[in-house]
Structure formats: structure tokens, C-alpha cells
Enzyme design. Structure first.
Site, PDB file in Angstrom:
ATOM      1  N   ALA A 124       4.157  -2.302   9.400  1.00  0.00           N
ATOM      2  CA  ALA A 124       3.966  -3.203  10.527  1.00  0.00           C
ATOM      3  C   ALA A 124       2.867  -4.190  10.150  1.00  0.00           C
ATOM      4  CB  ALA A 124       3.553  -2.396  11.747  1.00  0.00           C
ATOM      5  N   GLY A 149       5.865   1.278   8.816  1.00  0.00           N
ATOM      6  CA  GLY A 149       7.020   0.697   9.484  1.00  0.00           C
ATOM      7  C   GLY A 149       8.102   0.270   8.502  1.00  0.00           C
ATOM      8  N   GLU A 156       9.980   3.337   7.883  1.00  0.00           N
ATOM      9  CA  GLU A 156      10.726   3.660   9.109  1.00  0.00           C
ATOM     10  C   GLU A 156      11.990   2.799   9.213  1.00  0.00           C
ATOM     11  OE1 GLU A 156       7.108   3.136  11.591  1.00  0.00           O
ATOM     12  OE2 GLU A 156       7.715   5.071  12.433  1.00  0.00           O
ATOM     13  N   GLU A 193      -0.055   5.450   7.946  1.00  0.00           N
ATOM     14  CA  GLU A 193      -0.600   5.159   9.279  1.00  0.00           C
ATOM     15  C   GLU A 193      -1.852   5.958   9.595  1.00  0.00           C
ATOM     16  OE1 GLU A 193       2.568   5.321   8.599  1.00  0.00           O
ATOM     17  OE2 GLU A 193       3.751   3.944   9.828  1.00  0.00           O
TER      18      GLU A 193
HETATM   19  N1  3HC Z   1      -0.237  -5.966   7.704  1.00  0.00           N
HETATM   20  C1  3HC Z   1      -0.923  -7.114   7.568  1.00  0.00           C
HETATM   21  N2  3HC Z   1      -1.481  -7.495   6.412  1.00  0.00           N
HETATM   22  C2  3HC Z   1      -1.320  -6.702   5.351  1.00  0.00           C
HETATM   23  C3  3HC Z   1      -0.617  -5.486   5.427  1.00  0.00           C
HETATM   24  C4  3HC Z   1      -0.039  -5.125   6.678  1.00  0.00           C
HETATM   25  N3  3HC Z   1       0.668  -4.014   6.820  1.00  0.00           N
HETATM   26  N4  3HC Z   1      -0.627  -4.912   4.208  1.00  0.00           N
HETATM   27  C5  3HC Z   1      -1.310  -5.728   3.401  1.00  0.00           C
HETATM   28  N5  3HC Z   1      -1.737  -6.811   4.086  1.00  0.00           N
HETATM   29  C6  3HC Z   1      -2.472  -7.955   3.560  1.00  0.00           C
HETATM   30  C7  3HC Z   1      -3.862  -7.571   3.081  1.00  0.00           C
HETATM   31  O1  3HC Z   1      -4.795  -7.629   4.133  1.00  0.00           O
HETATM   32  C8  3HC Z   1      -4.136  -8.594   2.004  1.00  0.00           C
HETATM   33  O2  3HC Z   1      -4.514  -9.779   2.659  1.00  0.00           O
HETATM   34  P1  3HC Z   1      -5.558 -10.793   1.975  1.00  0.00           P
HETATM   35  O3  3HC Z   1      -4.922 -11.190   0.675  1.00  0.00           O
HETATM   36  O4  3HC Z   1      -5.703 -11.873   2.972  1.00  0.00           O
HETATM   37  O5  3HC Z   1      -6.807  -9.987   1.778  1.00  0.00           O
HETATM   38  C9  3HC Z   1      -2.747  -8.856   1.403  1.00  0.00           C
HETATM   39  O6  3HC Z   1      -1.807  -8.384   2.380  1.00  0.00           O
HETATM   40  C10 3HC Z   1      -2.512  -8.113   0.106  1.00  0.00           C
HETATM   41  O7  3HC Z   1      -2.841  -6.747   0.279  1.00  0.00           O
HETATM   42  P2  3HC Z   1      -3.648  -5.933  -0.818  1.00  0.00           P
HETATM   43  O8  3HC Z   1      -4.804  -6.726  -1.307  1.00  0.00           O
HETATM   44  O9  3HC Z   1      -3.916  -4.593  -0.234  1.00  0.00           O
HETATM   45  O10 3HC Z   1      -2.565  -5.858  -1.996  1.00  0.00           O
HETATM   46  P3  3HC Z   1      -2.224  -4.681  -2.977  1.00  0.00           P
HETATM   47  O11 3HC Z   1      -1.160  -5.177  -3.847  1.00  0.00           O
HETATM   48  O12 3HC Z   1      -3.469  -4.108  -3.572  1.00  0.00           O
HETATM   49  O13 3HC Z   1      -1.615  -3.518  -2.063  1.00  0.00           O
HETATM   50  C11 3HC Z   1      -0.218  -2.546  -0.368  1.00  0.00           C
HETATM   51  C12 3HC Z   1      -0.411  -3.687  -1.403  1.00  0.00           C
HETATM   52  C13 3HC Z   1      -0.078  -1.216  -1.106  1.00  0.00           C
HETATM   53  C14 3HC Z   1       1.019  -2.840   0.402  1.00  0.00           C
HETATM   54  C15 3HC Z   1      -1.466  -2.488   0.530  1.00  0.00           C
HETATM   55  O14 3HC Z   1      -1.701  -3.771   1.042  1.00  0.00           O
HETATM   56  C16 3HC Z   1      -1.347  -1.547   1.706  1.00  0.00           C
HETATM   57  O15 3HC Z   1      -1.540  -0.366   1.560  1.00  0.00           O
HETATM   58  N6  3HC Z   1      -1.060  -2.112   2.907  1.00  0.00           N
HETATM   59  C17 3HC Z   1      -1.064  -1.389   4.134  1.00  0.00           C
HETATM   60  C18 3HC Z   1       0.128  -0.528   4.295  1.00  0.00           C
HETATM   61  C19 3HC Z   1       0.086   0.151   5.630  1.00  0.00           C
HETATM   62  O16 3HC Z   1      -0.901   0.704   6.051  1.00  0.00           O
HETATM   63  N7  3HC Z   1       1.244   0.146   6.310  1.00  0.00           N
HETATM   64  C20 3HC Z   1       1.358   0.787   7.571  1.00  0.00           C
HETATM   65  C21 3HC Z   1       1.045  -0.184   8.637  1.00  0.00           C
HETATM   66  S1  3HC Z   1       0.988   0.566  10.239  1.00  0.00           S
HETATM   67  C22 3HC Z   1       2.605   0.723  10.680  1.00  0.00           C
HETATM   68  O17 3HC Z   1       3.477   0.424   9.924  1.00  0.00           O
HETATM   69  C23 3HC Z   1       2.826   1.219  12.063  1.00  0.00           C
HETATM   70  C24 3HC Z   1       4.236   1.562  12.326  1.00  0.00           C
HETATM   71  O18 3HC Z   1       4.439   2.934  12.120  1.00  0.00           O
HETATM   72  C25 3HC Z   1       4.628   1.243  13.730  1.00  0.00           C
END
Ligand code: 3HC
Length: 695
Positions: free
Chosen positions: A69, A108, A111, A131
């Protein structure tokens, strides 16, 4: 024949004969923003309405399948379609939908994939539910679908650890249907979809699966056991328990009931304080690398060989970081015994990792093979980076740096691992202050994630960029800080330490202070910590004045855990017990100092220990020692065990309200004096109703 329809700026529907490819391109990580969600629903709808289309492939362009998400949308007004709606829409499609996974299919994103009827993946892909690390649970059906595919035990592990698994493991567990050619995911996914159509395979809906969950039904002990086994790891966090409850519901309740509970618990978490804190940390960890006056394209200096001066605890731990990253390291010590001891400790550390099965013996030898011991500073002449990690004494450090200046090759980076001392003074001992900076590691240096990179007045930007990049390379989180006594971390430790020591003379006992900070979420309180580290660091019998509890304890040979007694008594298992003797020492010292002891509330302990830190952090910001408040949070979370669910001291200050912090500090200032005087920045922000993040 192929044709393409642009659904919106991030989603396109391409027709490849009877297969529709729903292609998403929303850099950098294809987060499921409102636009992406809209595009998916509309694309599936159009593919459904097109009689020529028999199946859909969901594919993301760029570096990854949906990484989850869009975290930046949380806490803002919801935009439809919400992710659970999207997921339901995909699953309800009358035509098979195949997810084509590469990169990281997370949260997400996974999912969404689980709602598709089939999943293919390249073997380099990873899938997971991170998450929990954001204080959340998978809120779009993940907690209900995952256990139906992999069973409750594996599901519990995945959702509460947040760690991703490889595509290969996902295939073995049943999450992925087929691993496909690394080089041509899309073509393979289309071929897979054609096969599904040709074989008239059923629309496999994960929600309908039963066989993996049925055996666990009516067996609460599975969940109780999991809770107990992980109680220490989950302490203080809300999200792991919420995740467990959802998996439990998946096993014991009908799918729709489980989804209802998941929705409700997700809403609770996403609007709660812990998730707000953990989301703050997520973005803070990414901000920390950005330095306003040093652009990302600043050239870095090549570092192929590292020198470490000192083979003690710090020098040894620091060396391991570089050997782990494959860099050769020369370790210099003054005496052969000390060098031998240091190298022996490193070997034992590696061997114990190998014994736990986390490294092979070949790895141990490979890493040891990268380490060379020496008794001569001259042997560092060909190193690109030299880190001094000797005793914390300015005169010794100055001497080393002036010698290094004559030995090190031109352009070599000269770093000191000092925890408190003035890096500019050290740099001034050389003719190349532009090459000098601080690289402050935290003990144990091979494990702790934090690295404070200390920028001297004259440090060259390329030197800073190199140190930050090296930090990343060795798996640290590097925070750029300026020169002051103790930099960010240790400087903020001082007020907490001061208050803890005062509180025990005014009326609290060490175990009261420790309990309050432990309950706040620290792994241990300051007195238990002092016992662990050893009370006699920096103490000597000759100079001891017997004026503090600590000095008196040392004089009585209660020097901490290593002597079986310190602020606490310890049994043979090192379990701490409050000590009657220490209580008497404290009462006597209070009396001797003429302090009338009083009952001190937990609230006072907390406020005096924590709000003074927030205040010190504000001074650090005012002086420009830290770039931003969130960097300070990162220091405290990664170097000092600040509970991540409280977001760091500066975030916490904002969460309780800067106005409230100022008010409490003023009250203590009136009672106890100038140490509590709110900083000008704190006063100003509180008066303007603004926060650190508005700076
Ligand atoms: N939402 C918004 N922005 C995100 C994001 C997300 N899910 N994931 C990454 N970004 C952004 C980062 O903030 C970063 O922004 P910036 O360049 O402005 O600083 C950019 O994308 C690149 O991210 P990284 O520097 O972390 O890049 P990497 O290549 O090192 O890593 C990744 C990539 C493994 C995808 C890592 O970004 C990550 O772990 N992201 C989060 C994943 C996550 O937590 N997903 C679950 C979200 S909650 C959810 O899905 C709820 C649902 O169940 C309803």
C-alpha cells in the site's frame, strides 16, 4: 495482434491475442496508490467486458511488483477504491488473473497477488508481509488468505516477523504456482495464462481453500504456544498480537468473518500511536541518507583496503564489519599479546556464529583471511581508510593522528571512533584536516546498526559521502552529525543519566527508575545497563572520592555483573535482585548530602529522564549538530534501544505535545533549577503550535 489502451497515467491494458496484460508503471516501487488502485479495477473491468480476452496477466514495470500500500496515504482521508475492494474485485473476476511477480511483492502487493487466481514469479523475487514493522497487519485479506495457502504456523511466522521469503521458498510453501525464466517474466506469465485457458483450469480462489487450516481448528494451544515463545520479542508492541488474532480467526471462523475482524483491527492499528511512530521511522530511515549540501552524485573515494588502530572490543568489532563486506583489514596494536587476544576474540565470535548455523566454517576462514595483524602503524601506508579505535584519551589520539599524517597515503580517509572528543582538534594535528572525520560505532560494533558520521569543520564533502556510502555497504544506518561533546547520542544520554542519579538520591531506588524506563520500552534501565557495562569504567581507587553511589559501589568491589554485584545483586544465572545493601548506601548518601527523601512518582521519573532528552535534542537541532529531528530519532532507536513504537525522542515529544513538554520542563525548572530550562527552539515551536517536522 496486440493493441494497448491507456487506463490512466500509471496503468495500461495491452491485448496479446486472447490474453490481456494489465501493466502498471508507478515508480519507484509501484506502491498501490489511489491511481494505481483505480487503474487496476478499471483494467480488470475492461478485460472482463472484452469477449476476445480469456485471461489477464497483472504485471508491474520497473524494479518491482507492488511493494505494498502507499504508506504516505495512511492517516489521510481514504480514497476509493480502497485496497480490500480492489482485491475482492480481482478475485471475483470471471476470467483468470495471473500475477507476475518480480522484485519485492510486499504487504498489499502480496495481498493483491493472493487475490489473483494464479501466481508466477522469477526466482530472484521476494514476497512478504512487512506490515508488522509499520505497526500494522495485512489489511486487505492477507491474514485470511495466507494461512489458507501455507497453514497457520508459517503464516504466524511471516506476519509477525515481517521478513520476506524467497520465491523458491514461496513456491515450496504454495504461495507461488510456478517459478519462471528470470529474463522473460512477462512472456512466461503470458504463456502460463494461455495454458490455464487451454486447459480450462478452474478459477482457483484462495478464500475457498481449507486443507491447510482445518487441522488447526479448535486448537488454541498452537497460538498460545506461539505467543509464549515470542513474548520477549513482542514486548510492548501492539501489532504482533493483532496479527496473531487475525490468523487465529482465519483458522476458526468463516472467511468473511475473518475479513471483518482483520478490517476492524487494521483500522485500530492504523489510527493508533504505535503505527504512526513506526511509519515515521520508516521514512526517517530513508531521509537520514539525504544531506542538504552534499548531493547524491557527489563522487566517493575508492576504499579497497581498511586499517584499524586498536584490537580491543571496539577495534575488533569494527574490523569484523569490513571483513564481512569482503574488504581486507589491517589491525594495528601496540603489544603482541593484545593483538593476539584481539584476533582471538574475533575468531571466537565468528566461530560461535558458525556454531549457531548462521555461517559456514569456510566463511569463518575467508573472513579471518581478510584480517592481518600488525604492530606497526607504518603498515597502514597503503590503506584507503584508517579508523582509530584506541582508548578515549585526547593526548593519545592526537599523537596517533600526527603520526598517521606522516604515514597514510595522500587522499586516505582518517577517521576517529571517539565517542565524545572534539574531531576538529584531532583533525588539526594533521596537515590534511579535509580528510579527517569521526566514524562513531556502537558496541558491539559488529552488531549495532548505528554509525554516527561526525563532520568536522574542514571535512571534505567527498570524504563525508564516502563514509556514508561505506556505512551503507557494511549494513549500518549512518547518521551525519556535527562536532560537540558526545555528538547526538551520548550528548542526549547525559541528561537522562544525570536525572537518574539525582532521582535515586531524592527518593527513588535504582530498580524504580529502571522499571519505569523498561516499561516505557527500553530493553533495560540505566542502572541495569551500568551493571552490565561495568561500573568501574573510568573509575580508579586512587582518584575515587566516594561522592556518588557508583563510586561507593566500586570502592566496595561491587563493579557490576562481572563481580556478581553492582546496583543489583546477581545470582549465578545473572538474574538481578534489588539489594538491601545498595538501598542502605543510597539512604546514607542522601542523608550525608542533606537531601530529605520523598516519594517520587513514576510519572516524575519518566518526565525527568525523557523530557530532558527531548530538550537536549532541541538544543542539538538549534545548534545544527543534527540535520533534522528525525535523524536524532534514528540515532536513539538504533544506538540506544529507544522503543521503535515510540518513534524516537523527538517524535515522542511531538506525540505528547511540545507545549506539554515545555510546561513540565518549566515546572521542574522552578523546583530544581536551570538544567530543566526549555531550549529557545522548544519554547518557540510550542508557542507557535508547530512541531520539529515543520522546521
Ligand atoms: N509506500 C510509499 N512509499 C514507498 C513505499 C510504500 N509502500 N515503499 C517504498 N517507498 C518509497 C520510499 O520512501 C523511497 O522514497 P524516497 O526515494 O523518496 O526516499 C522509495 O520508495 C524507494 O524506497 P527504498 O529507498 O526503500 O528502496 P529500496 O530499493 O531500498 O527498497 C523496498 C525497496 C524493499 C520495496 C522498500 O522500499 C520497502 O520495504 N518498502 C516498504 C514495503 C512495505 O512496508 N509494504 C507494506 C506497506 S503497508 C500495506 O501494504 C498495508 C496493506 O496490508 C493494507
Amino acid at each position: 495482434m496486440s493493441s494497448a489502451t491507456r487506463i490512466n497515467s500509471v496503468v495500461e491494458l495491452r491485448r496479446e491475442v486472447e490474453i490481456a496484460v494489465l501493466a502498471v508503471n508507478s515508480p519507484p516501487v509501484n506502491a498501490l496508490s489511489a491511481q494505481v488502485r483505480e487503474g487496476i479495477v478499471e483494467g480488470i473491468r475492461q478485460a472482463g467486458a472484452d469477449a476476445g480476452i480469456k485471461a489477464v496477466v497483472l504485471h508491474c514495470e520497473g524494479r518491482t511488483f507492488f511493494a505494498g500500500a502507499d504508506i504516505s496515504e495512511f492517516g489521510k482521508p481514504p480514497k476509493h477504491p480502497m485496497l480490500p475492494e480492489v482485491v475482492d474485485f480481482i478475485e471475483a473476476s470471471a476470467k483468470p488473473v495471473v500475477a507476475a511477480l518480480h522484485g519485492t511483492a510486499l504487504g498489499g502487493g502480496l495481498e493483491t497477488a493472493l487475490a489473483c487466481h494464479y501466481r508466477v514469479a522469477v526466482s530472484s523475487a521476494k514476497v512478504g508481509f512487512p506490515e508488522v514493522k509499520l505497526g500494522l497487519l495485512p489489511g486487505a485479506g492477507g491474514t485470511q488468505r495466507l494461512p489458507r495457502l501455507v497453514g497457520p504456523e508459517k503464516a504466524l511466522e511471516m506476519v509477525t516477523s515481517g521478513s520476506p521469503i524467497s520465491a523458491k521458498a514461496a513456491k515450496e510453501m504454495g504461495i507461488v504456482d510456478e517459478l519462471v525464466d528470470e529474463k522473460d517474466l512477462l512472456a512466461s506469465a503470458i504463456a502460463f495464462a494461455r495454458q490455464v485457458v487451454a486447459e480450462n483450469r478452474p478459477l482457483k480462489k484462495v478464500r475457498d481453500l481449507e486443507d491447510k487450516i482445518a487441522p488447526a481448528r479448535g486448537k488454541p494451544e498452537i497460538f498460545e504456544h506461539f505467543r509464549k515463545a515470542n513474548a520477549r520479542k513482542f514486548r510492548g508492541f501492539e501489532a504482533p498480537e493483532y496479527n496473531i488474532r487475525c490468523i487465529e480467526a482465519a483458522v476458526n471462523q468463516p472467511f468473511d468473518e475473518g475479513i471483518r475482524l482483520e478490517r476492524q483491527l487494521f483500522q485500530e492499528l492504523v489510527s493508533g500511536e504505535q503505527s504512526a511512530a513506526q511509519r515515521h521511522v520508516f521514512f526517517a530511515e530513508r531521509q537520514v541518507w539525504k544531506i542538504p549540501d552534499i548531493s547524491d552524485d557527489t563522487p566517493t573515494l575508492p576504499v579497497k583496503k581498511v586499517g584499524i588502530i586498536g584490537a580491543g572490543t571496539m577495534g575488533g568489532g569494527i574490523s569484523m564489519n569490513f571483513a564481512n563486506a569482503g574488504l581486507p583489514v589491517t589491525i594495528v596494536e601496540a603489544k603482541p599479546e593484545a593483538l593476539e587476544r584481539g584476533l582471538g576474540v574475533i575468531r571466537r565470535n565468528y566461530e560461535s556464529t558458525a556454531k549457531k548455523g548462521r555461517m559456514s566454517m569456510e566463511d569463518v576462514e575467508r573472513r579471518m583471511g581478510l584480517l592481518t595483524g600488525s604492530l606497526k602503524l607504518e603498515d597502514l601506508a597503503d590503506c584507503d581508510l584508517i579508523i582509530e579505535a584506541v582508548f578515549e584519551n585526547m593526548a593519545i589520539k592526537k599523537e596517533i593522528f600526527s603520526k598517521l599524517d606522516a604515514i597514510a597515503k595522500p587522499g586516505a580517509i582518517l577517521a576517529t571512533n571517539t565517542s565524545y572528543l572534539n574531531v576538529n582538534e584531532i583533525a588539526a594535528m594533521t596537515k590534511r584536516p579535509e580528510s579527517v572525520l569521526g566514524m562513531h560505532f556502537f558496541s558491539p560494533a559488529n552488531i549495532m546498526r548505528l554509525l554516527e558520521v561526525v563532520r568536522g569543520d574542514k571535512t571534505d564533502k567527498r570524504v563525508i559521502a564516502t563514509a556514508m556510502q561505506l556505512g551503507r555497504q557494511i549494513g549500518k544506518i549512518a547518521v551525519l552529525v556535527g562536532v560537540c561533546h558526545g555528538f547526538v547520542g551520548n550528548r542526549m544520554l547525559e541528561p537522562r543519566q544525570r536525572e537518574a542519579n539525582r532521582l535515586i538520591l531524592e527518593g527513588a531506588m535504582p530498580w524504580d527508575v529502571d522499571r519505569v524506563l523498561y516499561e516505557f520500552g527500553f530493553p533495560m534501565g540505566p542502572f541495569a545497563m551500568a551493571d552490565l557495562a561495568g561500573l568501574d569504567i573510568g573509575w580508579s581507587r586512587e582518584t575515587s572520592k566516594g561522592e556518588t553511589v557508583r563510586e561507593i559501589l566500586c570502592e566496595q568491589d561491587r563493579r557490576g555483573q562481572k563481580t556478581g554485584a553492582g546496583f543489583y545483586d546477581y545470582d549465578e544465572n545473572r538474574t538481578a535482585k534489588p539489594s538491601k545493601l545498595v538501598e542502605q548506601i543510597i539512604l546514607d548518601l542522601s542523608a550525608k548530602k542533606g537531601i530529605a527523601r520523598r516519594t517520587i512518582s513514576d510519572q516524575e521519573i519518566l518526565e525527568r529522564c525523557i523530557y530532558t532528552m527531548v530538550n537536549e535534542g532541541a538544543k542539538i537541532l538549534e545548534e545544527g549538530i543534527a540535520i533534522r529531528a528525525s535523524d536524532i530519532d534514528i540515532v536513539w532507536i538504533n544506538g540506544y534501544g529507544w522503543p521503535v513504537y515510540r518513534g524516537g525522542p523527538m517524535f515522542y515529544g511531538e506525540q505528547v505535545g511540545l507545549g506539554h513538554v515545555v510546561e513540565r520542563l518549566r515546572d521542574y525548572e522552578a523546583r530544581f533549577g536551570a538544567d530543566f530550562k526549555p531550549s529557545a527552539l522548544l519554547e518557540r515551536l510550542a508557542a507557535e503550535g508547530r512541531g520539529f517536522r515543520d522546521l
